[in-house]
Design an enzyme around this catalytic site. Sequence first.
Site, PDB file in Angstrom:
ATOM      1  N   CYS A  77       0.838  -1.203   0.000  1.00 30.67           N
ATOM      2  CA  CYS A  77       0.000   0.000   0.000  1.00 30.67           C
ATOM      3  C   CYS A  77       0.869   1.249   0.000  1.00 30.67           C
ATOM      4  CB  CYS A  77      -0.915  -0.019   1.218  1.00 30.67           C
ATOM      5  SG  CYS A  77      -1.750   1.545   1.543  1.00 30.67           S
ATOM      6  N   SER A 116      -3.196   7.548   7.179  1.00 30.90           N
ATOM      7  CA  SER A 116      -1.785   7.743   6.852  1.00 30.90           C
ATOM      8  C   SER A 116      -1.319   9.158   7.103  1.00 30.90           C
ATOM      9  CB  SER A 116      -1.539   7.368   5.381  1.00 30.90           C
ATOM     10  OG  SER A 116      -0.203   7.638   5.004  1.00 30.90           O
TER      11      SER A 116
END
Length: 211
Positions: A19, A72
């Site tokens: 990812c 994130s």
Amino acid sequence: MTNINTRKSVMTLFSSPTCAMSHCARFVLHEKGVVADIEYYDPTDPPEDLLELNPNGTSPTLIERDLVLYDSRIIMEYLDERFPHPPLHQMDPVSRANARMLIKRIDQDWYQLLDEILFSGEKKSARAKKMLRESILSAAPIFAARPYFMSDEFSLIDCVIAPLLWRLPSIGIDVATPNEVITNYAQRIFNRAAFKRSLSEAEKEMIEPLK
């Protein structure tokens, strides 16, 4: 299985090995030189101790004591504030706000297209691939203007852009230009020791980027 109380006593970053968003968080972690456990896992089969703390099992997830973060960009901001040296944001509020807006724009304009390429059908993916290539190439003057993206100093913005550029060859996107400004920028970031350490084994096996 690791005891959940033991897990919470040490900073742990649960991360997908492929990812790009997780890669961004890992890059910041290594730039900061933070001692933490990085636990790679399959997002389609999250470990039980992660699900106890984040029922969605999303990647990345940062655990530190009673703190659980699973976005994130929030993780990146937290790490920069929690470990202030070296700083990855400029110190004044205006510059920080502008950087946050630029990261939001990169997410909307580039990362959204990357998601379409990776997770959409063939027709939509081909369209998104064309749009992403053209959009990045249109930013060539920005890549050329300064050593880092819109800055003379390495920053969180570069931590956002680098994982995306690293993946371009593996999805068939060539952003080479006659003056190689994007390639030169990318190599400058990829050659950082922290970026090299941030790569998972799966990411190391991606096509050698921008050569």
